[in-house]
Design a protein around this motif. Sequence first.
Motif, mmCIF file in Angstrom:
data_model
loop_
_atom_site.group_PDB
_atom_site.id
_atom_site.type_symbol
_atom_site.label_atom_id
_atom_site.label_comp_id
_atom_site.label_asym_id
_atom_site.label_seq_id
_atom_site.Cartn_x
_atom_site.Cartn_y
_atom_site.Cartn_z
ATOM 1 N N PHE A 1 -3.784 -9.805 -5.710
ATOM 2 C CA PHE A 1 -3.716 -8.349 -5.772
ATOM 3 C C PHE A 1 -4.179 -7.915 -7.161
ATOM 4 C CE2 PHE A 1 -0.299 -9.601 -2.822
ATOM 5 C CZ PHE A 1 -0.754 -8.950 -1.679
ATOM 6 N N GLU A 2 -4.953 -6.801 -7.223
ATOM 7 C CA GLU A 2 -5.523 -6.378 -8.500
ATOM 8 C C GLU A 2 -5.284 -4.896 -8.718
ATOM 9 O OE1 GLU A 2 -9.568 -7.626 -10.339
ATOM 10 O OE2 GLU A 2 -9.927 -5.673 -9.391
ATOM 11 N N ALA B 1 -7.551 1.682 -9.298
ATOM 12 C CA ALA B 1 -7.764 1.011 -8.007
ATOM 13 C C ALA B 1 -6.703 -0.067 -7.828
ATOM 14 C CB ALA B 1 -9.159 0.396 -7.941
ATOM 15 N N PHE B 2 -6.186 -0.157 -6.605
ATOM 16 C CA PHE B 2 -5.237 -1.219 -6.221
ATOM 17 C C PHE B 2 -5.746 -1.825 -4.925
ATOM 18 C CE2 PHE B 2 -0.993 -2.329 -4.178
ATOM 19 C CZ PHE B 2 -0.958 -3.567 -4.803
ATOM 20 N N HIS B 3 -6.196 -3.092 -5.002
ATOM 21 C CA HIS B 3 -6.811 -3.712 -3.822
ATOM 22 C C HIS B 3 -6.618 -5.223 -3.881
ATOM 23 C CE1 HIS B 3 -10.055 -3.120 -6.951
ATOM 24 N NE2 HIS B 3 -9.994 -4.432 -6.854
ATOM 25 N N ARG B 4 -7.145 -5.869 -2.851
ATOM 26 C CA ARG B 4 -7.075 -7.330 -2.719
ATOM 27 C C ARG B 4 -8.412 -7.919 -3.143
ATOM 28 N NH1 ARG B 4 -6.418 -7.450 2.281
ATOM 29 N NH2 ARG B 4 -4.150 -7.546 2.467
ATOM 30 N N VAL B 5 -8.391 -9.028 -3.909
ATOM 31 C CA VAL B 5 -9.618 -9.678 -4.358
ATOM 32 C C VAL B 5 -9.482 -11.176 -4.167
ATOM 33 C CG1 VAL B 5 -10.156 -7.875 -6.044
ATOM 34 C CG2 VAL B 5 -8.788 -9.847 -6.741
ATOM 35 N N GLU B 6 -10.620 -11.863 -4.106
ATOM 36 C CA GLU B 6 -10.665 -13.319 -4.061
ATOM 37 C C GLU B 6 -10.965 -13.826 -5.463
ATOM 38 O OE1 GLU B 6 -9.959 -15.340 -1.608
ATOM 39 O OE2 GLU B 6 -9.523 -13.668 -0.228
ATOM 40 N N ILE C 1 -6.356 3.175 -3.155
ATOM 41 C CA ILE C 1 -5.388 2.154 -2.726
ATOM 42 C C ILE C 1 -5.853 1.570 -1.397
ATOM 43 C CG2 ILE C 1 -2.990 1.716 -2.091
ATOM 44 C CD1 ILE C 1 -2.203 4.070 -3.845
ATOM 45 N N GLU C 2 -6.106 0.270 -1.370
ATOM 46 C CA GLU C 2 -6.549 -0.394 -0.144
ATOM 47 C C GLU C 2 -5.414 -0.393 0.877
ATOM 48 O OE1 GLU C 2 -7.904 -4.828 1.402
ATOM 49 O OE2 GLU C 2 -8.180 -4.289 -0.711
ATOM 50 N N PRO C 3 -5.660 0.056 2.102
ATOM 51 C CA PRO C 3 -4.590 0.073 3.111
ATOM 52 C C PRO C 3 -4.291 -1.336 3.625
ATOM 53 C CG PRO C 3 -6.651 0.842 4.073
ATOM 54 C CD PRO C 3 -6.921 0.661 2.605
ATOM 55 N N GLY C 4 -3.049 -1.495 4.125
ATOM 56 C CA GLY C 4 -2.663 -2.738 4.789
ATOM 57 C C GLY C 4 -2.348 -3.889 3.857
ATOM 58 N N SER D 1 0.834 -1.203 0.000
ATOM 59 C CA SER D 1 0.000 0.000 0.000
ATOM 60 C C SER D 1 0.869 1.252 0.000
ATOM 61 C CB SER D 1 -0.942 -0.016 1.205
ATOM 62 O OG SER D 1 -1.808 -1.129 1.159
ATOM 63 N N ALA D 2 1.872 1.305 0.871
ATOM 64 C CA ALA D 2 2.753 2.473 0.927
ATOM 65 C C ALA D 2 3.557 2.609 -0.362
ATOM 66 C CB ALA D 2 3.688 2.358 2.131
ATOM 67 N N MET D 3 3.989 1.485 -0.905
ATOM 68 C CA MET D 3 4.766 1.523 -2.145
ATOM 69 C C MET D 3 3.915 2.065 -3.295
ATOM 70 S SD MET D 3 6.943 -1.637 -3.764
ATOM 71 C CE MET D 3 7.783 -1.894 -2.202
ATOM 72 N N ALA D 4 2.647 1.618 -3.398
ATOM 73 C CA ALA D 4 1.763 2.096 -4.462
ATOM 74 C C ALA D 4 1.452 3.577 -4.292
ATOM 75 C CB ALA D 4 0.477 1.269 -4.476
ATOM 76 N N ALA D 5 1.271 4.016 -3.039
ATOM 77 C CA ALA D 5 0.984 5.430 -2.797
ATOM 78 C C ALA D 5 2.152 6.307 -3.262
ATOM 79 C CB ALA D 5 0.693 5.659 -1.319
#
Length: 726
Positions: free
Chosen positions: A652-653, A640-645, A603-606, A580-584
């Motif tokens: 990661f997407e 958008a950068f987040h986690r998905v199932e 950007i989804e945190p954590g 998350s920090a790297m993408a920000a």
Amino acid sequence: MTADEALLSPDALPSRHGYLLAALVLVASLALVAIYATGAGTRERELAQARLAGEAEQVVARLRQQLLTYELITRGGVSLFATVQAPSPQQWRHYTDGLELDRRFPAMLGLCYAEALSPAALQELQLRRRAAGMGLFNVDPPGARAQYGPVVLLEPRTIANINTIGFDMLQEPTRAAAMLAARDSGAARITAPLQLAQVGAGRGLVIFAPVYRAGIVPSDPSARAAALAGWVCAPFRLDGFVEQAVADAPGTPGLRIVDIGDGVETLVYAHDAALAPGKHAAAVTHSVEEQVYGRRWRLDFHQVRAGNGGSALLGTQGTIVLGMLASFLMFAVALSLARTQSRAQQIAARMSESYRRSELRFRSAMRFSAIGKALLDRDGRVVDANLALANILRASPEELMGRDFQALFSGTGDAAEERSRAATGSVYRVTRELRRDDGELRHVLLTYAQVPGDVGQDVASLAQVEDITDRVRAEAQINALNRTLEARVALRTRELTRANEALESFAYTISHDLRAPLRAIDGFTRVLGERHADAFDDAGRGYLARVRAATARMGELIDALLKMSRVSRGELRREPLDLSAMAADIVADLRHGDPQRQVDAQIEPGLQASGDSALVRNLLNNLLGNAWKFTRGRERGHIAFHRVEHAGETWFEVADNGVGFDEAYAGKLFRPFQRLHAQDEFVGEGIGLASVKRIIERHGGSITAEGRVGEGARFRFTLPDDAGVG
């Protein structure tokens, strides 16, 4: 029945014998006490001497084990030089940090490497270190010599160790003797007691292990000096070394260690109790001589015996009294046994009948067993055999009676059977071969077990025979398949190595051989444009401009190709990453470079992962940079950068609402120089997504892409934490 008849009856005889036995026990016990009393003092001193010898052996074993541990540490450093031709200071520090010397081996001051250098090699080392920005490398003591052995690596980096860097160990006679002995023998060697080079460290020892070029000890001793690269050394304090080795040894006696390797006694270590062995008249001493890595030590042990002249707890008189009490106690026990003897005879009669029935059940179970079995006497001859064994041996049970069981088989010798018997005890197994009369070779598993019984009986052991021919043949086939598989793996490994070498050669050719003609084309077209522009019309000058643009474009493609090839090389260093920090940070850089754009970045945190920091940043920079680039035609871009199932896994997407792409051509996205958009529409080399795929595959992950023309794109990827890909 009269009293005399009662005494002479069969039931009375065991009781009378029991009383006589009790009296004999009493007399014998008192006689033993008297014998003990006459020599108690001598035996006590011998016992103390034997106890001290046993304790000394334990201390010697602990010291030997501690020295072996120090040798293994230095050998580990030698192994590092065998795998890495010239370990960097950082690699040496990582190896030393993994040993945890401060916690596990507090007596050891560090682990160092002294390089064997000629004057020319020393000058080359100094120039190389100066070029690497490591400062001037000074040798202590200074001066011109034919051979140098300065310390070039020493960890951990304490103040004393830092000041020791550059110390020439070959100029100190005690160290030089051990270093040259290690060089000539190819084994670890230790110094005589000396003053350690670290300031304030006091006296100690240094163990040296030779390092030869190519990591191989020359078989010819005369060639070892020429092949020597240096020494891995471990300096340690004497007192701390001994105290750590015997710290948890119970009842450690006084100890004095003397080095006698050079014909002169040199004190290595002395405990207070060992300094005055004649202080106590009742003291016992013991000395042991040990060969210690090329040196010879004498270990003098000293211990004060108890002053009561007998047992440390009771003394001689107390021991005699205790012996007499024990004698009367055994007399009472013997009387009790005499009274219970008749009862035991009655129980034995009932047990005899039970034993007879048990014997009948055992023989019935053996005879009708589906596994071949035989009863053997003490000479190994067949006493009884069942029908299953007769079927395996192609003989009737009657023909097997009295035959030597071992002679029926061939294969494993008697020595192997004796080792198996010693290792497994009363039950042991061996594999033998059976050659039948028709010439067929069978493999059998023999299981021997002792048969408990009365002394003198004809049966001593039970042998079980199992035909394992089919199993042996199946194992042979499996082993053959394994060998074939290993050969295939070796072949594929060689092919992969050759492919990597070809890639290295290809990258080198592109980097050096193609740039020269490109520079020539660009230079000549520039000269034509500057000096002979009047000789061309507008179309000609346009052609020259297009040629220069094409050469610049080709140079960019070469840079991109080299950049992608570097992704596949180099060491992969895994560490915990905050995605998350790297993408920000990456999005902030994109906003700074294109402030007029209106883009919503979510950007989804954590988001956490494990991987190589530089490679993962390159990965995210390509994915987020593509999303930023391909949303340029939107009035308001969305990233958008987040986690998905996805497919039962966590991915990661990176998603955007850009121009998207036709999924029919999704397979071309991750190929080098494959572009789905024109260069004048979206600039780029077509290498970014190919680099992304290689980075993810190096981490053991995978990547997929989804998109539609005009509706954006989605890139999903994984970064497994436990992947061993490097």
